[in-house]
Motif scaffolding. Structure first.
Motif, PDB file in Angstrom:
ATOM      1  N   TYR A 165     -15.360  14.620  13.493  1.00 11.53           N
ATOM      2  CA  TYR A 165     -14.946  13.622  12.510  1.00 11.53           C
ATOM      3  C   TYR A 165     -15.347  14.040  11.108  1.00 11.53           C
ATOM      4  CZ  TYR A 165     -12.832   9.939  15.165  1.00 11.53           C
ATOM      5  OH  TYR A 165     -11.956   9.233  15.898  1.00 11.53           O
ATOM      6  N   TYR A 166     -16.566  14.496  10.991  1.00 14.23           N
ATOM      7  CA  TYR A 166     -17.104  14.859   9.681  1.00 14.23           C
ATOM      8  C   TYR A 166     -16.294  15.986   9.058  1.00 14.23           C
ATOM      9  CZ  TYR A 166     -20.484  16.078   6.091  1.00 14.23           C
ATOM     10  OH  TYR A 166     -21.082  16.341   4.898  1.00 14.23           O
ATOM     11  N   GLY A 202     -13.238  16.768   9.895  1.00 16.31           N
ATOM     12  CA  GLY A 202     -11.804  16.495   9.928  1.00 16.31           C
ATOM     13  C   GLY A 202     -11.062  17.281  11.002  1.00 16.31           C
ATOM     14  N   TYR A 224     -21.533   8.421  10.577  1.00 15.87           N
ATOM     15  CA  TYR A 224     -21.959   7.600   9.442  1.00 15.87           C
ATOM     16  C   TYR A 224     -21.616   8.300   8.127  1.00 15.87           C
ATOM     17  CZ  TYR A 224     -25.074   5.296   6.134  1.00 15.87           C
ATOM     18  OH  TYR A 224     -25.574   4.640   5.054  1.00 15.87           O
ATOM     19  N   LEU A 225     -21.813   9.636   8.121  1.00 19.29           N
ATOM     20  CA  LEU A 225     -21.580  10.390   6.893  1.00 19.29           C
ATOM     21  C   LEU A 225     -20.092  10.642   6.625  1.00 19.29           C
ATOM     22  CD1 LEU A 225     -24.419  13.077   7.162  1.00 19.29           C
ATOM     23  CD2 LEU A 225     -24.336  11.085   5.644  1.00 19.29           C
ATOM     24  N   SER A 226     -19.267  10.488   7.676  1.00 22.76           N
ATOM     25  CA  SER A 226     -17.846  10.796   7.509  1.00 22.76           C
ATOM     26  C   SER A 226     -17.191   9.821   6.552  1.00 22.76           C
ATOM     27  CB  SER A 226     -17.126  10.721   8.857  1.00 22.76           C
ATOM     28  OG  SER A 226     -17.652  11.669   9.732  1.00 22.76           O
ATOM     29  N   PRO A 227     -16.307  10.357   5.689  1.00 26.14           N
ATOM     30  CA  PRO A 227     -15.601   9.466   4.770  1.00 26.14           C
ATOM     31  C   PRO A 227     -14.535   8.655   5.523  1.00 26.14           C
ATOM     32  CG  PRO A 227     -14.822  11.727   4.528  1.00 26.14           C
ATOM     33  CD  PRO A 227     -15.939  11.760   5.531  1.00 26.14           C
ATOM     34  N   GLY A 228     -14.146   7.538   4.945  1.00 29.64           N
ATOM     35  CA  GLY A 228     -13.057   6.747   5.516  1.00 29.64           C
ATOM     36  C   GLY A 228     -13.522   5.795   6.594  1.00 29.64           C
TER      37      GLY A 228
END
Lengths: 258, 272
Positions: free
Chosen positions: B55-56, B58, B107-111
């Motif tokens: 996720y982080y 992409g 948690y750190l991932s955008p969106g």
């Protein structure tokens, strides 16, 4: 090459952490020997066998097997581990288990059993008197039958030397004698090295005896002498064997039968 | 009832269930006979770290989970082969570290935050077509490797020490098997989720063990049982409108319990 001892252990020491298991052990097994190493439990017998098999690396000393390192030669050894080192509830039949002892001889990829492997398995089971159990699941066998299956697995690779770790422990007394006869038969065909804590199991065919309790004591003969036992067991000799230096087995058999 | 089979997402779910069943039956058999249950639990939970990293960065989370989980399995294998006595500790550490990494990276991932519950407990009804292709490829890899290494896997899972004495490449075979466990775990995450993987990996094989004493037959039977459990679980969950992963596990556990009771009554004692 032919003059090489089958097993040549020189000055081997092994320590587990700070506890020494073997100290400066020498052992020379010649072709055709039926060599018995006796000693108390925890005296390093299994450790010595594992050093010979290259499963434990000694901190000091050298081991030669059939003129090479244990790693190069151990597939020529038939090994009978001290029982219950694997899981008897594993879904496998006696026939398959014995056959698996050939895997070290199958070089091709993928490994597939050949006619000769199947024949060798049949012979080994015949030798150990378990041919009729080939289709049985191993957990359905008695202790003695399981032990025979394990020995058959060791024989199936046509080994030059057979190494047995406490082979009598799980064999019940009525079949014990028959079992000893089987072992005695095997020692006519190959070199045998056996370790046991039970002097009573020694066959009269044993050609050499050593006593092992961290250090090893031997005269490279079939005689067990007082100094060997005292060295290994640290207790008065007459508690262990009677009327030394007679052969031990005969004495014990008489005494144990009322 | 028939109409639901016309829906693409439902057909995808069934195909995913069937594919996962093949992997879990074959590899689950090794997990059960070799007693690698807690090891597999550790690998599956550590997989969450791979999903978070995906996720982080992409990436496709399934793909990143595959790479990460295989790496974790190899790491555990290295540690366990070198220092056997610490295996349980290593499993515990990896188990929690993987979960922690997953939470941190998500948690750190955008969106938007992704559907965490879907990964933890599975949502087979959301498996996309592209994942089916990846799952199909993984199943083929698992079947080919197991058929090529069948004897080697037997030797190492049955008696590792003797395999060593026979000079088989025990380390490499063990690591290969761990890689297969990792791949299977990744597939099963789609179906039942990280937390429930362990049940689908062990229950079909454990039931199969009750009925056969041969490794190959155990695998075939475990695959069939896995298929029956996932199919009936998916259909049941749809009809009752409850989560699919949990339903599959509860169906499996109910059958396992029933088999245990019947076997115990028949033999008088539980075969251990």
């Amino acid at each position: 090459m032919s003059g090489d001892p089958v097993i040549d252990v020189r000055g081997v020491s092994v320590a587990f952490g700070r506890r020494p298991a073997l100290e400066n052990v020498d052992l020379r097994v010649e072709k055709g020997d039926f060599y018995a190493v006796i000693g108390p439990n925890g005296g390093g017998k299994s450790t010595l066998l594992k050093v010979i098999l290259g499963l434990i690396r000694p901190s000091e000393g050298t081991v030669r097997v059939l003129g090479g390192t244990p790693f190069e030669r151990r597939h020529l050894i038939g090994y009978v581990p001290q029982y219950r080192t694997f899981d008897f509830s594993y879904p496998v039949t006696v026939g398959e288990m014995v056959l698996s002892g050939r895997l070290g001889h199958i070089r091709g990829f993928p490994r597939r059993y050949r006619e000769e492997d199947l024949a060798a398995a049949d012979r080994a089971m015949e030798t150990m008197g378990i041919a009729d159990l080939a289709g049985q699941e191993i957990c359905a066998l008695s202790g003695g039958q399981q032990q025979r299956a394990i020995i058959a697995r060791a024989l199936v690779g046509d080994p030059e030397v057979l190494i047995l770790d406490e082979p009598m422990v799980y064999v019940d007394t009525p079949t014990g004698e028959h079992f000893l006869n089987l072992l005695t038969g095997l020692c006519r065909q190959m070199t045998v090295l056996l370790v046991t804590h039970d002097i009573g199991v020694l066959s009269s065919r044993v050609t050499k005896v050593a006593c092992l309790n961290r250090r090893i004591f031997t005269h490279e003969t079939a005689e067990i002498t007082g100094d060997m036992l005292e060295g290994a067991y640290h207790c008065p000799v007459d508690l262990i064997a009677h009327g030394l230096p007679h052969r031990v087995l005969g004495e014990h058999e008489e005494k144990e039968r009322p | 009832m028939i109409s639901i089979f016309a829906l693409e997402f439902f057909r995808n779910a069934l195909v995913a269930g069937l594919l996962a069943s093949v992997a879990c039956g074959v590899i689950g058999t090794y997990v059960v006979v070799r007693r690698m249950v807690s090891l597999s639990g550790g690998i599956s939970h550590a997989a969450f770290g791979g999903i978070g990293i995906g996720y982080y960065l992409g990436l496709d989370p399934l793909l990143s989970a595959t790479v990460f989980t295989v790496a974790v399995a190899l790491g555990m294998g290295e540690l366990s082969l070198r220092r056997r006595q610490n295996l349980e500790t290593v499993i515990g550490a990896m188990w929690a570290t993987g979960m922690a990494l997953g939470i941190l990276f998500i948690y750190l991932s955008p969106g938007f935050a992704p559907d965490l519950l879907g990964y933890l407990f599975g949502n087979i009804l959301l498996v996309p077509r592209s994942d089916l292709l990846l799952m199909g490829a993984l199943v083929i890899v698992i079947l080919v490797v197991v058929s090529l290494f069948f004897r080697d896997f037997f030797a190492v899972t049955f008696d590792e020490e003797y395999a060593r004495v026979m000079n088989l490449p025990v380390e490499r075979i063990s690591l290969l098997l761990l890689v297969l466990v990792a791949l299977t775990v990744v597939m099963l995450i789609q179906v039942v989720g990280i937390i429930l993987v362990i049940a689908l990996l062990t229950i079909p094989a454990a039931i199969a063990r009750e009925f056969t004493s041969r490794l190959g037959r155990m695998m075939v039977l475990a695959v069939a049982l896995g298929m029956a459990f996932t199919m009936s679980g998916i259909v049941l969950s749809y009809l009752l409108n409850v989560p699919s992963g949990a339903t599959i596990i509860l169906v499996s556990a109910a059958v396992y319990g029933a088999v245990m009771v019947v076997r115990r009554n028949r033999t008088g004692a539980l075969a251990v």
